[in-house]
Write a protein that holds these residues in place. Structure first.
Motif, PDB file in Angstrom:
ATOM      1  N   GLU A  87       0.858  -1.191   0.000  1.00 55.15           N
ATOM      2  CA  GLU A  87       0.000   0.000   0.000  1.00 55.15           C
ATOM      3  C   GLU A  87       0.890   1.235   0.000  1.00 55.15           C
ATOM      4  O   GLU A  87       1.951   1.235   0.627  1.00 55.15           O
ATOM      5  N   HIS A  88       0.441   2.262  -0.688  1.00 56.72           N
ATOM      6  CA  HIS A  88       1.149   3.536  -0.689  1.00 56.72           C
ATOM      7  C   HIS A  88       0.139   4.636  -0.396  1.00 56.72           C
ATOM      8  O   HIS A  88      -0.850   4.786  -1.107  1.00 56.72           O
ATOM      9  N   TYR A  89       0.377   5.356   0.697  1.00 58.92           N
ATOM     10  CA  TYR A  89      -0.492   6.464   1.094  1.00 58.92           C
ATOM     11  C   TYR A  89       0.223   7.773   0.806  1.00 58.92           C
ATOM     12  O   TYR A  89       1.383   7.936   1.166  1.00 58.92           O
ATOM     13  N   SER A  90      -0.484   8.689   0.155  1.00 57.59           N
ATOM     14  CA  SER A  90       0.076  10.011  -0.127  1.00 57.59           C
ATOM     15  C   SER A  90      -1.070  11.020  -0.130  1.00 57.59           C
ATOM     16  O   SER A  90      -2.237  10.632  -0.089  1.00 57.59           O
ATOM     17  N   PRO A  91      -0.771  12.304  -0.204  1.00 62.77           N
ATOM     18  CA  PRO A  91      -1.840  13.304  -0.269  1.00 62.77           C
ATOM     19  C   PRO A  91      -2.746  13.112  -1.489  1.00 62.77           C
ATOM     20  O   PRO A  91      -3.906  13.517  -1.476  1.00 62.77           O
ATOM     21  N   GLN A  92      -2.248  12.468  -2.535  1.00 66.57           N
ATOM     22  CA  GLN A  92      -3.050  12.228  -3.738  1.00 66.57           C
ATOM     23  C   GLN A  92      -4.019  11.057  -3.579  1.00 66.57           C
ATOM     24  O   GLN A  92      -4.902  10.859  -4.392  1.00 66.57           O
ATOM     25  N   GLY A  93      -3.854  10.253  -2.534  1.00 69.08           N
ATOM     26  CA  GLY A  93      -4.750   9.121  -2.305  1.00 69.08           C
ATOM     27  C   GLY A  93      -3.989   7.874  -1.892  1.00 69.08           C
ATOM     28  O   GLY A  93      -2.821   7.927  -1.519  1.00 69.08           O
ATOM     29  N   MET A  94      -4.667   6.753  -1.986  1.00 70.27           N
ATOM     30  CA  MET A  94      -4.096   5.477  -1.586  1.00 70.27           C
ATOM     31  C   MET A  94      -4.064   4.550  -2.788  1.00 70.27           C
ATOM     32  O   MET A  94      -5.024   4.481  -3.549  1.00 70.27           O
ATOM     33  N   GLU A  95      -2.950   3.847  -2.964  1.00 68.13           N
ATOM     34  CA  GLU A  95      -2.802   2.852  -4.022  1.00 68.13           C
ATOM     35  C   GLU A  95      -2.405   1.543  -3.366  1.00 68.13           C
ATOM     36  O   GLU A  95      -1.668   1.537  -2.385  1.00 68.13           O
ATOM     37  N   TRP A  96      -2.863   0.423  -3.917  1.00 63.00           N
ATOM     38  CA  TRP A  96      -2.488  -0.878  -3.373  1.00 63.00           C
ATOM     39  C   TRP A  96      -2.379  -1.909  -4.487  1.00 63.00           C
ATOM     40  O   TRP A  96      -2.947  -1.751  -5.558  1.00 63.00           O
ATOM     41  N   VAL A  97      -1.624  -2.954  -4.206  1.00 64.27           N
ATOM     42  CA  VAL A  97      -1.508  -4.079  -5.128  1.00 64.27           C
ATOM     43  C   VAL A  97      -1.277  -5.335  -4.291  1.00 64.27           C
ATOM     44  O   VAL A  97      -0.630  -5.294  -3.253  1.00 64.27           O
ATOM     45  N   GLU A  98      -1.870  -6.433  -4.748  1.00 61.23           N
ATOM     46  CA  GLU A  98      -1.694  -7.723  -4.086  1.00 61.23           C
ATOM     47  C   GLU A  98      -1.332  -8.747  -5.157  1.00 61.23           C
ATOM     48  O   GLU A  98      -2.010  -8.850  -6.177  1.00 61.23           O
ATOM     49  N   ARG A  99      -0.272  -9.489  -4.905  1.00 60.47           N
ATOM     50  CA  ARG A  99       0.152 -10.547  -5.823  1.00 60.47           C
ATOM     51  C   ARG A  99       0.215 -11.850  -5.050  1.00 60.47           C
ATOM     52  O   ARG A  99       0.694 -11.889  -3.920  1.00 60.47           O
ATOM     53  N   LYS A 100      -0.267 -12.920  -5.681  1.00 61.64           N
ATOM     54  CA  LYS A 100      -0.233 -14.237  -5.053  1.00 61.64           C
ATOM     55  C   LYS A 100       0.558 -15.192  -5.927  1.00 61.64           C
ATOM     56  O   LYS A 100       0.425 -15.188  -7.142  1.00 61.64           O
ATOM     57  N   HIS A 101       1.381 -15.992  -5.269  1.00 58.21           N
ATOM     58  CA  HIS A 101       2.179 -17.012  -5.941  1.00 58.21           C
ATOM     59  C   HIS A 101       1.807 -18.346  -5.299  1.00 58.21           C
ATOM     60  O   HIS A 101       1.747 -18.455  -4.080  1.00 58.21           O
ATOM     61  N   ARG A 102       1.588 -19.359  -6.132  1.00 58.11           N
ATOM     62  CA  ARG A 102       1.076 -20.647  -5.646  1.00 58.11           C
ATOM     63  C   ARG A 102       2.011 -21.754  -6.136  1.00 58.11           C
ATOM     64  O   ARG A 102       2.398 -21.780  -7.298  1.00 58.11           O
ATOM     65  N   VAL A 103       2.370 -22.672  -5.242  1.00 57.50           N
ATOM     66  CA  VAL A 103       3.228 -23.792  -5.608  1.00 57.50           C
ATOM     67  C   VAL A 103       2.707 -25.060  -4.931  1.00 57.50           C
ATOM     68  O   VAL A 103       2.232 -25.014  -3.790  1.00 57.50           O
ATOM     69  N   SER A 104       2.784 -26.155  -5.643  1.00 57.42           N
ATOM     70  CA  SER A 104       2.369 -27.443  -5.106  1.00 57.42           C
ATOM     71  C   SER A 104       3.297 -27.844  -3.954  1.00 57.42           C
ATOM     72  O   SER A 104       4.520 -27.733  -4.066  1.00 57.42           O
ATOM     73  N   VAL A 105       2.726 -28.314  -2.854  1.00 58.70           N
ATOM     74  CA  VAL A 105       3.523 -28.766  -1.716  1.00 58.70           C
ATOM     75  C   VAL A 105       4.416 -29.937  -2.140  1.00 58.70           C
ATOM     76  O   VAL A 105       5.597 -29.988  -1.786  1.00 58.70           O
ATOM     77  N   THR A 106       3.884 -30.840  -2.939  1.00 56.85           N
ATOM     78  CA  THR A 106       4.662 -31.987  -3.423  1.00 56.85           C
ATOM     79  C   THR A 106       5.853 -31.517  -4.247  1.00 56.85           C
ATOM     80  O   THR A 106       6.982 -31.977  -4.042  1.00 56.85           O
TER      81      THR A 106
END
Length: 107
Positions: free
Chosen positions: A65-84
């Motif tokens: 997340e990035h908060y500034s006087p211009q507003g808030m921006e966010w990004v979420e990334r997910k990485h998935r791997v088989s346990v096996t």
């Protein structure tokens, strides 16, 4: 990294707003950092690891997340791997730390 501009909706990291399947398995927080960039800006990062609902995959989530006087921006990334696949890779790449042997044969 491109942040998604979203000023009308709150960030999805708020626990009450996460979909139900995300709440069934607790996440292990690997990193949680807040950095003050200047007098009016903050950058928040979180990296977590959890087991998928079917318990066959590990899911690494990177949230920023990035908060500034211009507003808030966010990004979420997910990485998935088989346990096996992950365990096979660890066995192939890793070095054994100790080897123990036993012999319980009767003479």
């Amino acid at each position: 990294m491109h942040l998604i501009k979203n000023t009308s909706a709150p960030a999805p990291a708020i626990r009450e707003e996460l979909p139900e399947p995300c709440l069934t398995h607790s996440a292990l927080t690997l990193l949680q950092r807040v950095t003050k960039l200047d007098d009016a800006s903050l950058h928040c990062r979180e990296v977590s690891l959890r087991l998928s609902d079917d318990q066959n995959h590990l899911v690494l989530t990177r949230y920023s997340e990035h908060y500034s006087p211009q507003g808030m921006e966010w990004v979420e990334r997910k990485h998935r791997v088989s346990v096996t696949d992950l365990l096979r890779w660890v066995i192939e790449q890793g070095q054994p730390q100790s080897v123990e042997r036993g012999d319980d044969r009767q003479a």
